[in-house]
Scaffold this motif. Structure first.
Motif, PDB file in Angstrom:
ATOM      1  N   GLU A  51      23.498  22.788  54.728  1.00  0.00           N
ATOM      2  CA  GLU A  51      24.720  22.200  53.930  1.00  0.00           C
ATOM      3  C   GLU A  51      26.028  22.405  55.610  1.00  0.00           C
ATOM      4  O   GLU A  51      26.880  20.807  55.299  1.00  0.00           O
ATOM      5  CB  GLU A  51      25.024  22.435  53.094  1.00  0.00           C
ATOM      6  N   LYS A  52      25.907  23.249  55.960  1.00  0.00           N
ATOM      7  CA  LYS A  52      26.756  23.117  57.119  1.00  0.00           C
ATOM      8  C   LYS A  52      26.245  22.619  58.554  1.00  0.00           C
ATOM      9  O   LYS A  52      27.260  21.058  58.594  1.00  0.00           O
ATOM     10  CB  LYS A  52      26.468  24.679  57.767  1.00  0.00           C
ATOM     11  N   VAL A  53      25.219  22.183  58.661  1.00  0.00           N
ATOM     12  CA  VAL A  53      24.433  21.412  59.556  1.00  0.00           C
ATOM     13  C   VAL A  53      25.305  19.863  59.109  1.00  0.00           C
ATOM     14  O   VAL A  53      25.270  18.977  59.776  1.00  0.00           O
ATOM     15  CB  VAL A  53      23.236  21.545  59.857  1.00  0.00           C
ATOM     16  N   ALA A  54      24.606  19.621  57.698  1.00  0.00           N
ATOM     17  CA  ALA A  54      24.760  17.878  57.862  1.00  0.00           C
ATOM     18  C   ALA A  54      25.494  17.759  57.256  1.00  0.00           C
ATOM     19  O   ALA A  54      26.827  16.716  57.751  1.00  0.00           O
ATOM     20  CB  ALA A  54      24.652  18.172  56.133  1.00  0.00           C
ATOM     21  N   PHE A  55      27.258  18.991  56.806  1.00  0.00           N
ATOM     22  CA  PHE A  55      28.996  19.003  57.488  1.00  0.00           C
ATOM     23  C   PHE A  55      29.432  18.536  58.552  1.00  0.00           C
ATOM     24  O   PHE A  55      29.731  17.142  59.182  1.00  0.00           O
ATOM     25  CB  PHE A  55      29.825  19.497  57.112  1.00  0.00           C
ATOM     26  N   GLU A  56      28.589  18.694  59.255  1.00  0.00           N
ATOM     27  CA  GLU A  56      29.268  18.931  61.014  1.00  0.00           C
ATOM     28  C   GLU A  56      28.311  17.040  61.230  1.00  0.00           C
ATOM     29  O   GLU A  56      29.056  16.297  62.096  1.00  0.00           O
ATOM     30  CB  GLU A  56      28.026  20.129  62.279  1.00  0.00           C
ATOM     31  N   VAL A  57      27.719  16.536  60.710  1.00  0.00           N
ATOM     32  CA  VAL A  57      27.319  15.528  61.340  1.00  0.00           C
ATOM     33  C   VAL A  57      27.628  14.442  61.079  1.00  0.00           C
ATOM     34  O   VAL A  57      28.221  13.553  61.393  1.00  0.00           O
ATOM     35  CB  VAL A  57      25.191  15.293  60.848  1.00  0.00           C
ATOM     36  N   ALA A  58      28.227  14.259  59.359  1.00  0.00           N
ATOM     37  CA  ALA A  58      29.158  13.495  58.984  1.00  0.00           C
ATOM     38  C   ALA A  58      30.378  13.466  60.196  1.00  0.00           C
ATOM     39  O   ALA A  58      31.005  12.415  59.757  1.00  0.00           O
ATOM     40  CB  ALA A  58      29.406  13.641  56.940  1.00  0.00           C
ATOM     41  N   VAL A  59      31.232  14.471  60.157  1.00  0.00           N
ATOM     42  CA  VAL A  59      32.211  14.456  60.511  1.00  0.00           C
ATOM     43  C   VAL A  59      32.425  14.068  62.351  1.00  0.00           C
ATOM     44  O   VAL A  59      33.098  13.689  62.288  1.00  0.00           O
ATOM     45  CB  VAL A  59      33.209  16.749  61.455  1.00  0.00           C
ATOM     46  N   GLY A  60      30.901  14.549  62.866  1.00  0.00           N
ATOM     47  CA  GLY A  60      31.122  13.734  63.965  1.00  0.00           C
ATOM     48  C   GLY A  60      30.915  11.912  63.934  1.00  0.00           C
ATOM     49  O   GLY A  60      31.415  11.612  64.886  1.00  0.00           O
ATOM     50  N   ALA A  61      30.134  11.511  63.036  1.00  0.00           N
ATOM     51  CA  ALA A  61      30.187  10.094  63.195  1.00  0.00           C
ATOM     52  C   ALA A  61      31.488  10.054  62.564  1.00  0.00           C
ATOM     53  O   ALA A  61      32.255   8.540  62.510  1.00  0.00           O
ATOM     54  CB  ALA A  61      29.356   9.965  61.448  1.00  0.00           C
ATOM     55  N   SER A  62      32.360  10.658  62.246  1.00  0.00           N
ATOM     56  CA  SER A  62      33.651  10.334  61.625  1.00  0.00           C
ATOM     57  C   SER A  62      34.297  10.022  62.059  1.00  0.00           C
ATOM     58  O   SER A  62      35.638   9.339  63.003  1.00  0.00           O
ATOM     59  CB  SER A  62      34.035  11.149  59.955  1.00  0.00           C
ATOM     60  N   TYR A  63      34.794  11.187  63.557  1.00  0.00           N
ATOM     61  CA  TYR A  63      35.468  11.258  64.009  1.00  0.00           C
ATOM     62  C   TYR A  63      34.723  10.186  65.448  1.00  0.00           C
ATOM     63  O   TYR A  63      35.658   9.624  65.690  1.00  0.00           O
ATOM     64  CB  TYR A  63      34.468  12.312  65.579  1.00  0.00           C
ATOM     65  N   ALA A  64      33.952  10.031  65.247  1.00  0.00           N
ATOM     66  CA  ALA A  64      33.046   8.536  65.974  1.00  0.00           C
ATOM     67  C   ALA A  64      33.974   7.310  65.786  1.00  0.00           C
ATOM     68  O   ALA A  64      34.124   6.203  66.046  1.00  0.00           O
ATOM     69  CB  ALA A  64      31.768   8.471  66.786  1.00  0.00           C
ATOM     70  N   GLY A  65      34.414   7.439  64.423  1.00  0.00           N
ATOM     71  CA  GLY A  65      35.501   6.227  63.678  1.00  0.00           C
ATOM     72  C   GLY A  65      34.406   5.659  63.000  1.00  0.00           C
ATOM     73  O   GLY A  65      34.606   3.983  61.704  1.00  0.00           O
ATOM     74  N   ALA A  66      33.745   5.646  62.120  1.00  0.00           N
ATOM     75  CA  ALA A  66      32.046   5.062  60.978  1.00  0.00           C
ATOM     76  C   ALA A  66      32.750   5.706  59.681  1.00  0.00           C
ATOM     77  O   ALA A  66      32.775   7.254  59.721  1.00  0.00           O
ATOM     78  CB  ALA A  66      31.364   5.261  61.601  1.00  0.00           C
ATOM     79  N   ARG A  67      33.111   5.283  58.314  1.00  0.00           N
ATOM     80  CA  ARG A  67      33.019   6.046  57.881  1.00  0.00           C
ATOM     81  C   ARG A  67      31.769   7.026  57.315  1.00  0.00           C
ATOM     82  O   ARG A  67      30.279   6.225  57.100  1.00  0.00           O
ATOM     83  CB  ARG A  67      32.734   4.949  56.211  1.00  0.00           C
ATOM     84  N   ALA A  68      31.659   8.035  56.876  1.00  0.00           N
ATOM     85  CA  ALA A  68      30.447   9.633  56.667  1.00  0.00           C
ATOM     86  C   ALA A  68      30.494   9.526  55.553  1.00  0.00           C
ATOM     87  O   ALA A  68      31.745   9.554  54.768  1.00  0.00           O
ATOM     88  CB  ALA A  68      30.680   9.726  57.830  1.00  0.00           C
ATOM     89  N   MET A  69      29.699  10.175  54.625  1.00  0.00           N
ATOM     90  CA  MET A  69      29.741  10.772  53.984  1.00  0.00           C
ATOM     91  C   MET A  69      28.356  12.368  54.000  1.00  0.00           C
ATOM     92  O   MET A  69      27.779  12.077  54.708  1.00  0.00           O
ATOM     93  CB  MET A  69      28.922  10.067  52.133  1.00  0.00           C
ATOM     94  N   VAL A  70      28.874  13.358  53.163  1.00  0.00           N
ATOM     95  CA  VAL A  70      27.886  14.616  53.018  1.00  0.00           C
ATOM     96  C   VAL A  70      27.928  15.205  51.363  1.00  0.00           C
ATOM     97  O   VAL A  70      28.737  14.773  51.030  1.00  0.00           O
ATOM     98  CB  VAL A  70      28.587  15.140  54.242  1.00  0.00           C
ATOM     99  N   CYS A  71      26.753  15.197  51.516  1.00  0.00           N
ATOM    100  CA  CYS A  71      26.605  15.942  49.905  1.00  0.00           C
ATOM    101  C   CYS A  71      25.540  16.840  49.523  1.00  0.00           C
ATOM    102  O   CYS A  71      25.317  17.354  50.099  1.00  0.00           O
ATOM    103  CB  CYS A  71      25.727  14.385  49.374  1.00  0.00           C
ATOM    104  N   MET A  72      26.794  17.378  49.229  1.00  0.00           N
ATOM    105  CA  MET A  72      25.743  18.912  48.287  1.00  0.00           C
ATOM    106  C   MET A  72      26.423  19.255  46.795  1.00  0.00           C
ATOM    107  O   MET A  72      26.752  18.680  46.069  1.00  0.00           O
ATOM    108  CB  MET A  72      26.312  20.283  49.460  1.00  0.00           C
ATOM    109  N   LYS A  73      25.531  19.884  46.510  1.00  0.00           N
ATOM    110  CA  LYS A  73      25.417  20.726  45.444  1.00  0.00           C
ATOM    111  C   LYS A  73      26.709  21.848  45.464  1.00  0.00           C
ATOM    112  O   LYS A  73      26.545  22.283  46.222  1.00  0.00           O
ATOM    113  CB  LYS A  73      24.427  21.527  44.480  1.00  0.00           C
ATOM    114  N   HIS A  74      27.062  22.307  44.235  1.00  0.00           N
ATOM    115  CA  HIS A  74      28.320  23.341  44.468  1.00  0.00           C
ATOM    116  C   HIS A  74      27.972  24.404  45.752  1.00  0.00           C
ATOM    117  O   HIS A  74      28.603  24.645  45.926  1.00  0.00           O
ATOM    118  CB  HIS A  74      29.014  24.256  42.957  1.00  0.00           C
TER     119      HIS A  74
END
Ligand code: TPP
Lengths: 572, 189
Positions: A51-74
């Motif tokens: 999940e940490k890596v997934a989160f960072e990947v989504a953050v990267g896409a967001s910084y780059a300007g795209a809409r991004a989502m990251v999904c996980m259980k609690h």
């Protein structure tokens, strides 16, 4: 109109909102969001190792300007919490949505932590839909709020929302332009000098949002009988509507921050105010902190799920008698042909203390195998076994082994292995490599050779990984071959350094090209084959066993236990 | 019209098709509908339950205790596990197939031989059927779902034409004839 799971509706909502990238690690009850969104060609989607890596990947896409989502259980949020807390400081460029699925009642989880506390402590707004139509609508709204307030936004679900279907109206996808990325170290480079400035921004935007949220129409008052007013959100709102259709209700679509002034007004309009919420008293505490008198956890438990029956009992004193019949329980079990079964049989036979991990193989804890000692969280098996060994004397320490699945090893086991090597442990690590993420419904991972989009991918070689980490001996065996497993484990336990045994065999549900089922002839009633708890082996009243041909997949683990050769057919 | 249905069975039995057909039926009847399924851990051979609710307006996706009109049980023992969900005078349609749970398999418990009798003494109307054999007689064990839907349609007085249409819209075309035959057989139970 279409019936959709809450999870499918979220995927649809993200798609319609123009999401460009979705990254995730599977986890019930969140998994289908990512699986569904991956089917759209316009969306890039991936399984990350955790999940940490997934989160960072989504953050990267967001910084780059795209809409991004990251999904996980609690519990995934615990893993992703490090980037998440600071992403709340940097804010976003393209909208960033964090889907988190809680599991009150622990249908498929090791705890029932309440993700709403993350919203509070990281200052990240949180939306909570109450059915599939809202799930779709709120997902789209979450992207808009994210961009408007320059913050990641949580979308929170629970098991009953994620895995219930209700009607959804589909709409067209709206393509959203990639926003230009402009270098700005005061926003995107979080070192003290710039983070201090961003923390100020966090407070500013939260104050702005707290004022605006008072007039959000996703929070609404439903006037009814004024003898009781109920504050609720999510699927609990649906329980309340069914249990008490005439009550006055304040339905929250946003659970953080709360529309305090609107709730104050609502509170004044009713004689008694009750917060009905599952798990922790998050809303109740916020109301009390703001001077709003209310009831909540004095009536309802912090444990498990709520229901229509519980609400009726606690608030209307309506209760019907339940009968209880004495029935054998039916817990989940390792499937017939599961490659984990034989390994646990061997570990139990050798009398080892087993530090296990999370996955289908956690079921090795159940009778009759009963081979597991500890399970904590994903990846913990290795650190725990290492800690056990360091605490015990050398002889006693020999008895401790660590058992982990392939997906879990990649998720968070590798650093534990490095630690054991670095700190000169004589750890024995058993990797159950079934070529898939079994527990959550067969997702690919970096060692399966396939991406979420179904494309071929480089295969992470687990032997090479263990070798690079410094494991002294690495033995690969067939998980169905009990003798080979036993010999490899014995040798590994005797080793004076970190040693790994990789038990390989694909999950029995993956490739269903099974050999013929086994059968029993001339059973001597010794019961040896019953020790592995295979659902295909049935003990008869007369004491003999039969093999149920509709269940048996011919793995032939049982026939290796029969001293009399009474189990015939299948392989070998 | 309000109907609350519980579909129960053992993880891996594939009860999901039945709930899909019922969802489709509700839509054809112009009713609101919610379904609630179980994914994850209990799918590994555990006891599983799907909730199906249809009415002009459905709130909770979960059938409340003492509020189910019918329990459709794909396995004998499971029919008794959800008794408290049934309304007074409710119906249980049970496929008499037995799947042994682990405590029985390893000899710690016995599979109760009198489950259905126990259910009957609670004033519940129990309809028994060997749905597996019926399904096999029309072509495939996989049609168990639709046999059960046939029985349910009869006891719930569902609109037969609309249910047939729902089946047509749900099952793959090449298995349609088999499934329609399964439905008819189920309706005769
Ligand atoms: C932090 C976290 N993320 C996700 C999950 C959900 N989950 C539990 S076990 C598991 C992976 C199981 O795969 P593997 O280790 O390969 O074992 P298998 O089930 O295939 O035997 C996942 C994703 C979790 N419990 N915790």
């Amino acid at each position: 109109m279409k019936l959709m799971l809450g999870n499918e509706a979220i995927a649809r909502g993200a798609y319609e909102a123009g999401v460009k990238l979705v990254a995730a690690y599977p986890g019930t009850p969140s998994t289908e969001v990512t699986e569904t969104v991956a089917k759209y060609d316009e969306v890039y989607a991936e399984w990350a190792p955790n999940e940490k890596v997934a989160f960072e990947v989504a953050v990267g896409a967001s910084y780059a300007g795209a809409r991004a989502m990251v999904c996980m259980k609690h519990v995934g949020v615990n893993v992703a919490a490090d980037p998440m807390f600071t992403a709340a400081y940097t804010g976003v460029n393209g909208g960033l949505v964090i889907l988190v699925a809680d599991d009150p009642g622990m249908h498929s989880s090791q705890n029932e932590q309440d993700s709403r506390y993350y919203a509070l402590s990281a200052h990240i707004p949180m939306l909570e839909p109450s059915d599939s139509a809202e799930a779709k609508e709120f997902t789209s709204l979450a992207f808009e709020l994210s961009e408007k307030y320059d913050t990641p936004v949580f979308l929170r679900t629970t098991t009953r929302l994620a895995h219930s279907q209700s009607f959804v109206e589909e709409a067209q996808r709206r393509e959203v332009e990639i926003k230009p990325y402009a270098k700005d170290i005061t926003k995107y480079t979080m070192m003290p000098s710039s983070a201090i400035g961003r923390h100020v921004k966090v407070e500013e935007r939260e104050n702005r949002l707290k004022a605006d949220v008072e007039s959000f129409d996703i929070n609404r008052e439903e006037k009814g009988d004024n003898s009781i007013g109920i504050v609720c959100s999510g699927v609990v709102y649906q329980y309340v509507k069914e249990a008490m259709p005439n009550a006055s209700v304040f339905k929250l679509g946003m659970v953080y921050p709360l529309p305090i002034e609107a709730i104050k007004k609502f509170a004044r309009s009713v004689k008694r105010l009750v917060v009905v919420e599952e798990l922790e008293p998050v809303i109740e505490n916020a109301l009390k902190a703001n001077g709003i008198e209310c009831e909540g956890k004095n009536i309802f438990s912090v444990q498990g799920e709520l229901s229509v029956a519980i609400i009726k009992e606690k608030l209307l004193s309506e209760k019907k008698e339940n009968v209880s019949l004495d029935l054998p329980v039916r817990p989940p079990v390792l499937c017939a042909g599961c490659p984990h079964r034989g390994v646990f049989y061997v570990l139990k036979k050798l009398g080892l203390t087993v530090s296990a991990d999370i996955g289908c193989y956690t079921l090795g804890a159940g009778a009759p195998l009963s081979a597991v000692d500890t399970v904590l969280c994903m990846g913990a098996s290795i650190g725990i076994a290492h800690g056990f060994k360091k605490a015990l004397g050398e002889e006693a320490a020999k008895k401790v082994v660590s058992v982990i699945g392939d997906s879990t090893f990649i998720h968070s086991g590798i650093t534990g292995l490095i630690d054991a090597v670095y700190n000169k442990s004589n750890l024995t690590l058993i990797i159950l490599d079934n070529s898939t993420t079994g527990m959550t419904g067969h997702q690919d991972h970096p060692a399966t050779g396939k991406t979420l989009k179904g494309e071929p991918a480089p295969i992470l070689n687990l032997v090479d990984v263990c070798r690079s980490c410094g494991a002294k001996s690495i033995n690969v065996v067939d998980a169905y071959d009990l003798k080979a497993v036993e010999n490899a484990v014995k040798a590994a336990v005797d080793e004076q350094a970190v040693s790994v045994v990789i038990c390989q065999r694909p999950c029995a549900l993956l490739n269903r090209n099974y050999p013929a089922p086994l059968y029993v002839e001339d059973c001597k009633k010794c019961g040896a084959c019953l020790k592995i708890g295979c659902p295909a082996i049935e003990k008869q009243k007369e004491g003999n066993v039969i093999i149920n041909p509709t269940q048996c997949v011919g793995c032939a683990v049982c026939s290796q236990l029969c001293k009399f050769g009474a189990i015939r057919g299948g392989k070998k | 019209m309000k109907t609350n249905i519980l579909i129960v069975g053992v993880g891996g039995q594939g009860t999901l098709l039945a709930s899909r057909i019922l969802g489709r039926y509700a839509q054809l009847k112009g009713l609101d509908c919610k379904l609630s399924e179980v994914h994850g851990m209990s799918q590994r051979g555990g006891s599983v339950v799907t909730h199906v609710k249809m009415a002009d307006k459905v709130s909770s996706p979960i059938v409340a205790l003492h509020d189910a009109d019918i329990v459709l049980s794909f396995e004998k023992l499971e029919s008794a596990r959800y008794l408290n969900f049934l309304k007074d005078g409710g119906v249980v349609v049970v496929n008499t197939q037995q799947i042994l749970p682990m405590p029985v398999i390893c000899g710690m418990k016995e599979y109760p031989t009198d489950v259905l009798e126990q259910v009957k003494t609670r004033g519940i109307n129990v309809v028994e059927a060997d749905a597996l054999s019926i399904a096999e007689s029309v072509g495939s064990a996989k049609a168990v779902n639709v046999v059960m839907i046939g029985a349910l349609s009869k006891y719930m007085n569902f609109d037969k034409d609309k249910m047939t249409e729902a089946i047509k819209g749900t099952v793959p075309p090449k298995f349609l004839d088999m499934n329609l035959a399964a439905f008819e057989k189920g309706y005769e139970i």
